[in-house]
Design a protein around this motif. Structure first.
Motif, PDB file in Angstrom:
ATOM      1  N   SER A 232       0.852  -0.950  -0.236  1.00 54.27           N
ATOM      2  CA  SER A 232      -0.089   0.117  -0.353  1.00 54.27           C
ATOM      3  C   SER A 232       0.615   1.165   0.159  1.00 54.27           C
TER       4      SER A 232
ATOM      5  N   LYS B   7      -1.260  -3.402  -3.340  1.00 56.15           N
ATOM      6  CA  LYS B   7      -2.889  -3.475  -4.479  1.00 56.15           C
ATOM      7  C   LYS B   7      -3.613  -2.209  -3.968  1.00 56.15           C
ATOM      8  N   LYS B   8      -2.919  -1.043  -3.221  1.00 56.09           N
ATOM      9  CA  LYS B   8      -4.154  -0.364  -2.794  1.00 56.09           C
ATOM     10  C   LYS B   8      -2.693   1.174  -2.485  1.00 56.09           C
TER      11      LYS B   8
ATOM     12  N   ASN C 228      -0.181  -5.397  -8.524  1.00 58.81           N
ATOM     13  CA  ASN C 228      -1.408  -6.103  -8.216  1.00 58.81           C
ATOM     14  C   ASN C 228      -2.591  -6.613  -9.492  1.00 58.81           C
TER      15      ASN C 228
ATOM     16  N   ALA D  44      -5.776  -4.387  -8.064  1.00 58.23           N
ATOM     17  CA  ALA D  44      -5.639  -3.187  -7.546  1.00 58.23           C
ATOM     18  C   ALA D  44      -6.777  -2.360  -7.221  1.00 58.23           C
TER      19      ALA D  44
END
Length: 155
Positions: A77, A99-100, A120, A123
């Motif tokens: 993240s 993912k973020k 990802n 994401a």
């Protein structure tokens, strides 16, 4: 009166906290720096600061350099702070666990080629509501697969 410490010269690399930065502007009222790279590639969550202090001077962090977090396998993240105007080429390329991405900046002008390549596939990128359409197009085709989605940040 004590002598004030020197403002680091433009181009100087400094390490503050978990990152190495490059000083990009030394005009007294426009002090700025670009995040070059993390001290180590094992961080999982990264919060890019909006400013750093060097020799008692506050520098706005206005950019993320090319390849800054490239191939960081542990990163999940990232929060992009309010002063970021530029995200470099391949800056998050190969961050397979990323993912973020939360964007707090309202002043992004440029997102480099392949900045999000191989992040990802599940994401999502949180975009400030006020910048929804502008940023959707800025972050489009930066190497991420089509399953990566944009979400409106709760303001």
């Amino acid at each position: 009166l004590k002598d004030l410490p020197q403002i680091p010269k433009k181009g100087t690399k400094v390490t503050v906290g978990n990152f190495t930065y490059k000083i990009t502007n030394t005009s007294t009222n426009k002090l700025s720096a670009t995040l070059e790279k993390p001290k180590k590639n094992t961080y999982t969550k990264i919060n890019i600061p909006s400013s750093i202090k060097v020799n008692g001077y506050t520098f706005k962090v206005t950019g993320i350099s090319d390849n800054a977090f490239r191939n960081n396998k542990k990163l999940t993240s990232v929060t992009i702070s309010s002063n970021i105007t530029t995200i470099g080429k391949q800056s998050f390329s190969g961050c397979a666990q990323l993912k973020k991405i939360t964007i707090k900046s309202m002043v992004i002008k440029k997102v480099g080629k392949d900045a999000l390549k191989k992040i990802n596939k599940n994401a999502y990128i949180q975009i400030p509501v006020k910048k929804w359409s502008a940023y959707k197009s800025k972050f489009k085709n930066k190497g991420q697969v089509s399953t990566v989605i944009f979400k409106k940040a709760k303001s």
